[in-house]
Every structure is written in structure tokens, then in C-alpha cells.
Enzyme design. Structure first.
Site, short mmCIF file in Angstrom:
data_model
loop_
_atom_site.label_atom_id
_atom_site.label_comp_id
_atom_site.label_asym_id
_atom_site.label_seq_id
_atom_site.Cartn_x
_atom_site.Cartn_y
_atom_site.Cartn_z
N TYR A 131 0.49 -1.14 0.26
CA TYR A 131 -0.37 -0.15 0.07
C TYR A 131 0.84 1.19 -0.08
O TYR A 131 0.20 2.25 -0.74
CB TYR A 131 -0.88 -0.01 1.43
CG TYR A 131 -2.15 1.12 1.04
CD1 TYR A 131 -2.68 0.62 0.24
CD2 TYR A 131 -1.84 2.75 0.83
CE1 TYR A 131 -4.42 1.91 0.60
CE2 TYR A 131 -2.86 3.46 1.04
CZ TYR A 131 -3.87 3.43 0.23
OH TYR A 131 -5.27 4.19 0.81
N PHE A 176 -6.92 21.23 -24.19
CA PHE A 176 -6.89 20.41 -24.80
C PHE A 176 -8.73 19.83 -23.49
O PHE A 176 -8.55 20.36 -22.47
CB PHE A 176 -6.53 18.80 -24.99
CG PHE A 176 -6.76 17.73 -25.52
CD1 PHE A 176 -7.38 18.42 -26.97
CD2 PHE A 176 -6.90 16.54 -25.34
CE1 PHE A 176 -7.72 17.72 -28.06
CE2 PHE A 176 -7.62 15.80 -26.04
CZ PHE A 176 -8.34 15.99 -27.75
N ASP A 177 -9.48 18.95 -24.53
CA ASP A 177 -10.62 19.01 -23.80
C ASP A 177 -11.10 18.95 -22.48
O ASP A 177 -12.31 19.44 -21.87
CB ASP A 177 -11.54 17.76 -24.73
CG ASP A 177 -10.55 16.43 -24.88
OD1 ASP A 177 -10.25 16.78 -24.04
OD2 ASP A 177 -12.25 15.53 -25.17
N ASP A 194 1.40 21.05 -19.57
CA ASP A 194 1.10 19.92 -19.51
C ASP A 194 1.73 18.44 -21.26
O ASP A 194 1.99 18.90 -22.03
CB ASP A 194 -0.73 19.95 -21.05
CG ASP A 194 -2.05 19.10 -20.62
OD1 ASP A 194 -1.22 17.94 -21.28
OD2 ASP A 194 -2.71 19.87 -21.48
N ALA A 239 1.90 16.13 -22.37
CA ALA A 239 1.68 14.63 -22.31
C ALA A 239 2.63 13.57 -23.86
O ALA A 239 2.61 12.83 -23.72
CB ALA A 239 -0.17 14.54 -23.05
N LYS A 276 0.16 8.43 -23.01
CA LYS A 276 1.61 8.71 -24.52
C LYS A 276 2.31 8.93 -24.65
O LYS A 276 2.71 7.93 -23.91
CB LYS A 276 0.38 10.62 -24.63
CG LYS A 276 -0.84 10.55 -25.15
CD LYS A 276 -1.62 10.57 -24.17
CE LYS A 276 -2.68 11.15 -24.68
NZ LYS A 276 -4.45 11.57 -23.22
N HIS A 282 -18.93 15.10 -26.60
CA HIS A 282 -18.19 14.20 -27.69
C HIS A 282 -18.76 12.61 -27.14
O HIS A 282 -18.82 12.17 -27.81
CB HIS A 282 -16.84 14.33 -28.67
CG HIS A 282 -15.98 14.95 -27.93
ND1 HIS A 282 -16.30 16.22 -26.05
CD2 HIS A 282 -14.32 14.29 -27.07
CE1 HIS A 282 -14.85 16.17 -26.19
NE2 HIS A 282 -14.59 15.14 -26.91
C1 P71 Z 1 -6.49 12.15 -27.00
C2 P71 Z 1 -6.65 12.24 -24.85
C3 P71 Z 1 -7.78 11.25 -24.84
C4 P71 Z 1 -8.72 11.97 -25.83
C5 P71 Z 1 -9.49 12.97 -25.56
C6 P71 Z 1 -10.91 13.05 -26.89
C7 P71 Z 1 -11.29 11.58 -27.53
C8 P71 Z 1 -10.49 10.45 -26.83
C9 P71 Z 1 -9.11 10.15 -26.62
C10 P71 Z 1 -5.55 13.46 -23.43
C11 P71 Z 1 -5.46 14.55 -22.79
C12 P71 Z 1 -4.29 15.43 -23.87
C13 P71 Z 1 -3.90 16.82 -23.19
C14 P71 Z 1 -2.88 17.30 -24.36
C15 P71 Z 1 -4.39 15.98 -21.25
C16 P71 Z 1 -5.22 14.50 -21.42
C17 P71 Z 1 -6.32 14.11 -20.48
N1 P71 Z 1 -5.99 13.31 -24.89
N2 P71 Z 1 -4.14 16.38 -22.01
O1 P71 Z 1 -5.76 12.91 -27.05
O2 P71 Z 1 -4.60 15.08 -25.15
O3 P71 Z 1 -5.22 12.82 -19.94
O4 P71 Z 1 -6.66 11.37 -21.37
O5 P71 Z 1 -4.91 10.83 -19.73
O6 P71 Z 1 -7.18 12.25 -18.69
O7 P71 Z 1 -6.85 11.37 -27.80
P1 P71 Z 1 -5.90 11.22 -19.78
#
Ligand code: P71
Length: 470
Positions: free
Chosen positions: A72, A124-125, A215, A217, A258, A450
Site C-alpha cells: 500500500y 485540450f478537452d 501539460d 502528454a 501518451k 463528444h
Molecule cells: C487524446 C486524449 C484522450 C481523448 C480525448 C478525446 C477523445 C479521445 C481520447 C487526453 C489529454 C491530452 C492532453 C494534451 C490531457 C489529456 C487528458 N487526450 N492533456 O488526445 O491530449 O489525459 O486521457 O489521460 O485523462 O486522444 P487522460
């Protein structure tokens, strides 16, 4: 270098792809409410929905899973991850989270109060949603060249410093609790940010005492672009570029799905000890203890190893090369894409692909649906469905500047032949583009609509030959 990217790995495990017919796909898409998020992945031939969490792990990462310490508190893999985070990002404090948005939620919960503004080169979203959920206002400040689909700028992901200063002066530093730099800039076609832009952004923010968070990623892909395109970096190793990049930041959040090369995981890192103490409380309430943050010990090990694999230059040449190969073949065939291709994906320029369908009729979603039906390829709309929002004062819907369909390449997953298949499919679809028509929403959620939206065709249009699905 060959005209195609060399794949610097051999394949040890394979996963079958189930073949489907066009008729089957018409039925499946209709059942899915024309939203490809609602499809089963087994019904997809080539899945370019996202590069997030879809990476093929290496033999070293799989071997690392067996060394997972599931204690843990204080498990050994946490310390391996800590060493990697210190080595690469140089941040004294960090915590794992289960994915990127968990890091965002925790960070925003301590930083953002109602009415605050949070500037970003482009949110991003999930980042945008996490600011809004706290009553904050996410502001996108990309350079003007970001709107230009022609390849006129090597770092179209950059933040506009003039806009940033104006924004801080207008809203006041006291209402600007932090600024974010997203590398690469996912909402701007995966375009990179230059080191100079990060350095200058930090200098400007320092005048006002506003912290800068990265950010991160896709930071490794961004570092590769810096090495390839920015004067003075050609001979610098990628890890050195990464260290310099994070030296300008007060902290970072990262979706490790990523450039962490894992299927699940996230990171939140920072310099300030008091901030670390505050976010630790949030982490423990929502995610788990600070030495595992919602992940299994084995996941931490895969991430500790994956972080280094993403910095390997042969890997990055293949990775960015594969995206470029896809983009260049499409552009050569006359298909409108955002140029130059980004680090993780090719973005179709929907405004030029389907100029007759207005944004309120979701042309990107329609294009995504057709690509699935015609070829079994799943992309994702990043346009009016993902990014439009209602102005809280006027109720008017604001549409994003860019209307795109993103074809994101999972890391180390698809071969050259798969990419050629995608090129042929899109070139064929481009020839048939006049058959595509708009959609209307039948269901939408208040945030991140979406993912769950359902849509229907605006009118049944019978195309000669009866070949249209919409
Ligand atoms: C990407 C995603 C995830 C996603 C978004 C929309 C449709 C399908 C899949 C996530 C990101 C990102 C950046 C720059 C934070 C996140 C969130 N991207 N910053 O591009 O691109 O991270 O998914 O691990 O929570 O497909 P998380």
C-alpha cells in the site's frame, strides 16, 4: 533515410483484427448514433481514435510488470518512477495519478476559483472541462499561424505572448492563478511548441508571479521537433532538451498514456513543497496514497521504463516519421490536411474537405462516420462537437476555429501496410465527398459531450446508386 519510416522493433505478440463488411458497418454506425465512441473496438479494422493508452508495450515493460510491488505504501516501483521523474523532469515533488485528467482535477481544485481565467496555448478537452467545472474560464492563446493549414511555421503550437500579456492585464494577475503550456498542442493539430516560446512565456509570467505548468502528454515528441527544427538543438540529446524544457516550468501534469508509453497512468509534478502538501490531500481523498495514486505497483514500473523508451531517438524518428508518412501521402493525393503533420496524428482539414456543410451540422462527425463505413477506420472529430460551447452570457454557440478529423497513430501498433490502407481509404473517400451530408444532435451531455453524444442525419438523401449511408 528510406522514403518510409523504419520500424525499430520486431513483433513478438500479435492481436487479430476482425474483418467486417460495409453493410455490417452501416448497421453498427447507425446503432451507435453516428458517434464512433459508441462502437465496439472489435468492429473497427484500424483504430485511430486516439494514441492515448493504445501503445504496444515493450518486452522490457512487460517484464517489469512481474516486478510489481503491491504494498500500500512505499512500494519499490514508486521509487523507480521517482528516480525517472527526477532525472527527466527535474521536479522535486511528484505523484502518480490514474490518468492525466485526475492530475488536472487535483491541480485545478487547489488553483481555480469561480471567475478565474486560465490561459493556455490551447486547452485540450479535459483540461478545458476541469477549468469550467471549477467555475473558471479557459482561454486559448495560440499564435495566429495556428489557424493556417499550410506549412508556414515550424512551431505552430506556440503561445502568443502579446495575447498573454493582454489577457493578464485585462483580467488581472490575481485572477490568473496559473498558465498552462500544452506540448505538443493537441487541439492545434499536434503542432509543437518551440523552446524559445516556453522560455519567453515563463519570463513573462514571472513578471506577474503566475506559475507555469506544462501539460506534458506528448513532451517527448515535442522535444524531438525542437531537436529537428530549432536552431541550436540539433546536437543535443532528447533528454537534455526535456530537462531544459521543464526547467522553465513550476510544475507539470501528464497523461502518461501518451509519451509515458503505458496503457494507463498519469503524473503531477511540482517544485513547491507547500503546493505538494495541498495537492497530496486531494490525491489521497480522490485517487489513493501518494506512492501509488490510483495505479498498481506494476503499472508504476511499466511507466518508469516507458518514460525512457519514449526518449529514444530511433523510436522518435520512427514515430514522427510514421505520422509524416501518412500526412505526406494524403497531401500528395490532394487531400486537405493540416500541414506540416504533427507528432502523433494527422488532422484532416474538414472546412476544405467538406466546404458546403456548416459547422452547426457537424461535418467532422459526418466525415468520421463515412470513413468508418467505407473502410472500417475509426478517427475522431475534434471540431464543432468536441469544442463548441455556449456563451454563458448570450447563450450563443461559439464554434472552434479549426474543424478537424484526427487520425491518431497508436505507438508501435500499426505497420506500414496498415498506414497505406488508411491512405487509400481516405483518398477514395475524398473522391466521394459530395455524398456526405450533415447531422443533428439528438442527445448531448453538459460537459465533454463528444464522448456520449447521439446524432442523426439531417435529411435522408438518396444518392444515385444508393450508396450513401446518411
Ligand atoms: C487524446 C486524449 C484522450 C481523448 C480525448 C478525446 C477523445 C479521445 C481520447 C487526453 C489529454 C491530452 C492532453 C494534451 C490531457 C489529456 C487528458 N487526450 N492533456 O488526445 O491530449 O489525459 O486521457 O489521460 O485523462 O486522444 P487522460
Amino acid at each position: 533515410m528510406a522514403e518510409y519510416p523504419f520500424e525499430p522493433f520486431r513483433i513478438k505478440v500479435v492481436e487479430p483484427i476482425r474483418m467486417t463488411t460495409r453493410d455490417e458497418r452501416v448497421r453498427l454506425l447507425t446503432e451507435a448514433g453516428y458517434n464512433v465512441f459508441q462502437l465496439r473496438s472489435e468492429d473497427v479494422l484500424i483504430d485511430l481514435l486516439t494514441d492515448s493508452g493504445t501503445t504496444a508495450m515493450s518486452d522490457q515493460q512487460w517484464a517489469g510488470l512481474m516486478t510489481g510491488d503491491e504494498a500500500y505504501a512505499g512500494g519499490r516501483n514508486y521509487f523507480h518512477l521517482r528516480d525517472a521523474v527526477h532525472d527527466i523532469f527535474g521536479m522535486p515533488y511528484f505523484m502518480p495519478t490514474h490518468q492525466g485528467r485526475a492530475a488536472e482535477t487535483i491541480l485545478m481544485s487547489v488553483f481555480v476559483k469561480p471567475g478565474d481565467v486560465v490561459p493556455n496555448n490551447t486547452h485540450f478537452d479535459t483540461t478545458e472541462a476541469n477549468v469550467r467545472v471549477r467555475g473558471g474560464v479557459p482561454l486559448n492563446l495560440p499564435i495566429d499561424e495556428a489557424r493556417d493549414p499550410q506549412p508556414h511555421h515550424p512551431f505552430k503550437g506556440n503561445l502568443d505572448l502579446r495575447k498573454l500579456r493582454l489577457c493578464i492585464e485585462q483580467h488581472g494577475p490575481a485572477n490568473t492563478p496559473l498558465a498552462i503550456m500544452t506540448v505538443t498542442n493537441n487541439a492545434v493539430a499536434g503542432q509543437p511548441v518551440s523552446m524559445a516560446n516556453i522560455r519567453e512565456t515563463k519570463a513573462l509570467l514571472s513578471e506577474y508571479d503566475i506559475p507555469l505548468f506544462i501539460d506534458a502528454a506528448r513532451y517527448a515528441e515535442n522535444c524531438y521537433f525542437i531537436q529537428q527544427r530549432e536552431p541550436g538543438y540539433a546536437d543535443k540529446p532528447i533528454i537534455g532538451i526535456a530537462r531544459e524544457m521543464f526547467s522553465y516550468a513550476d510544475g507539470f501534469m501528464m497523461s502518461a498514456k501518451k509519451d509515458g508509453m503505458v496503457n494507463m497512468g498519469g503524473l503531477l509534478g511540482m517544485r513547491d513543497q507547500r503546493l505538494f502538501e495541498r495537492v497530496s490531500v486531494e490525491l489521497i481523498v480522490h485517487e489513493g496514497f501518494v506512492t501509488y495514486g490510483g495505479l498498481a505497483g506494476r503499472d508504476l514500473e511499466a511507466l518508469a521504463r516507458g518514460l525512457y523508451e519514449a526518449l529514444d531517438e530511433d523510436y522518435l524518428a520512427y514515430r514522427v516519421g510514421q505520422v509524416k508518412y501518412l500526412g505526406d501521402r494524403l497531401a500528395e493525393a490532394g487531400v486537405p490536411i493540416f500541414e506540416p503533420p504533427g507528432g502523433h496524428a494527422v488532422y484532416l482539414d474538414v472546412k476544405r474537405f467538406l466546404p458546403d456543410i456548416p459547422q452547426r451540422q457537424f461535418p467532422g462527425v459526418a466525415l468520421t462516420g463515412h470513413l468508418y463505413v467505407e473502410a472500417g477506420v475509426r478517427g475522431v472529430e475534434l471540431g464543432s462537437l468536441a469544442f463548441a460551447h455556449k456563451d454563458p452570457n448570450t447563450g450563443e454557440v461559439r464554434y472552434p476555429e479549426l474543424e478537424t478529423v484526427r487520425l491518431a497513430l497508436p505507438r508501435r501498433v500499426y505497420t506500414q501496410k496498415h498506414i497505406d490502407y488508411v491512405v487509400d481509404a481516405i483518398v477514395d473517400l475524398y473522391k466521394k465527398r459530395l455524398e456526405i451530408q450533415g447531422l443533428r444532435l439528438t442527445y448531448e451531455a453538459p460537459y465533454l459531450r463528444h464522448f456520449t453524444a447521439r446524432l442523426e442525419p439531417i435529411e435522408e438523401r438518396v444518392i444515385e446508386g444508393g450508396n450513401s449511408i446518411f
